[in-house]
Design a protein around this motif. Sequence first.
Motif, PDB file in Angstrom:
ATOM      1  N   LEU A 251       0.834  -1.193   0.000  1.00 17.92           N
ATOM      2  CA  LEU A 251       0.000   0.000   0.000  1.00 17.92           C
ATOM      3  C   LEU A 251       0.878   1.256   0.000  1.00 17.92           C
ATOM      4  N   LYS A 252       1.937   1.226   0.780  1.00 21.47           N
ATOM      5  CA  LYS A 252       2.842   2.378   0.854  1.00 21.47           C
ATOM      6  C   LYS A 252       3.397   2.692  -0.529  1.00 21.47           C
ATOM      7  N   PHE A 253       3.823   1.678  -1.261  1.00 15.84           N
ATOM      8  CA  PHE A 253       4.354   1.876  -2.612  1.00 15.84           C
ATOM      9  C   PHE A 253       3.311   2.519  -3.510  1.00 15.84           C
ATOM     10  N   ILE A 254       2.089   2.027  -3.467  1.00 16.90           N
ATOM     11  CA  ILE A 254       1.016   2.560  -4.309  1.00 16.90           C
ATOM     12  C   ILE A 254       0.753   4.020  -3.962  1.00 16.90           C
ATOM     13  N   LEU A 255       0.684   4.327  -2.686  1.00 13.07           N
ATOM     14  CA  LEU A 255       0.426   5.708  -2.273  1.00 13.07           C
ATOM     15  C   LEU A 255       1.550   6.652  -2.696  1.00 13.07           C
TER      16      LEU A 255
ATOM     17  N   THR B 158       1.340 -13.636  -7.393  1.00 12.10           N
ATOM     18  CA  THR B 158       1.556 -13.145  -6.027  1.00 12.10           C
ATOM     19  C   THR B 158       0.998 -11.737  -5.883  1.00 12.10           C
ATOM     20  N   VAL B 159       1.295 -10.886  -6.855  1.00 11.02           N
ATOM     21  CA  VAL B 159       0.819  -9.511  -6.822  1.00 11.02           C
ATOM     22  C   VAL B 159      -0.705  -9.472  -6.912  1.00 11.02           C
ATOM     23  N   THR B 160      -1.280 -10.333  -7.718  1.00  9.55           N
ATOM     24  CA  THR B 160      -2.742 -10.386  -7.846  1.00  9.55           C
ATOM     25  C   THR B 160      -3.383 -10.654  -6.490  1.00  9.55           C
ATOM     26  N   GLY B 161      -2.845 -11.589  -5.740  1.00 10.25           N
ATOM     27  CA  GLY B 161      -3.377 -11.895  -4.418  1.00 10.25           C
ATOM     28  C   GLY B 161      -3.259 -10.724  -3.462  1.00 10.25           C
ATOM     29  N   ILE B 162      -2.129 -10.041  -3.506  1.00 13.44           N
ATOM     30  CA  ILE B 162      -1.909  -8.887  -2.635  1.00 13.44           C
ATOM     31  C   ILE B 162      -2.892  -7.768  -2.988  1.00 13.44           C
ATOM     32  N   ILE B 163      -3.040  -7.506  -4.278  1.00 12.60           N
ATOM     33  CA  ILE B 163      -3.941  -6.443  -4.732  1.00 12.60           C
ATOM     34  C   ILE B 163      -5.386  -6.761  -4.347  1.00 12.60           C
TER      35      ILE B 163
ATOM     36  N   GLN C 152     -10.068  -5.595  -1.110  1.00  9.56           N
ATOM     37  CA  GLN C 152     -11.121  -6.061  -0.201  1.00  9.56           C
ATOM     38  C   GLN C 152     -11.157  -5.250   1.089  1.00  9.56           C
ATOM     39  N   LYS C 153      -9.995  -4.794   1.532  1.00 10.17           N
ATOM     40  CA  LYS C 153      -9.922  -4.000   2.758  1.00 10.17           C
ATOM     41  C   LYS C 153     -10.296  -2.538   2.521  1.00 10.17           C
TER      42      LYS C 153
END
Length: 76
Positions: free
Chosen positions: A1-5, A28-33, A38-39
């Motif tokens: 999330l920090k990277f995206i922000l 792996t990235v798909t699962g994280i995203i 969802q959150k």
Amino acid sequence: LKFILLESAHKPIFQRDIEEAFQIRRSTVTGIIKLIEQKGYITRTSVKSDARLKQLVPTEKAEALRPQYCRTYQKV
């Protein structure tokens, strides 16, 4: 999330940007995203020029964390 922000403040962010930055597989990235979505921290938005691409856009919930992450990043 920090990277995206942090990165989305300068340019649009896509899944492949995360894959390349952290050298991890697409699955792996798909699962994280999916989990972050969802959150309620990001939404995936279709790109007009290429419907296959989904831009990762921080939500208001995530934007509320931006100042905290920016302060932490500036200290480093």
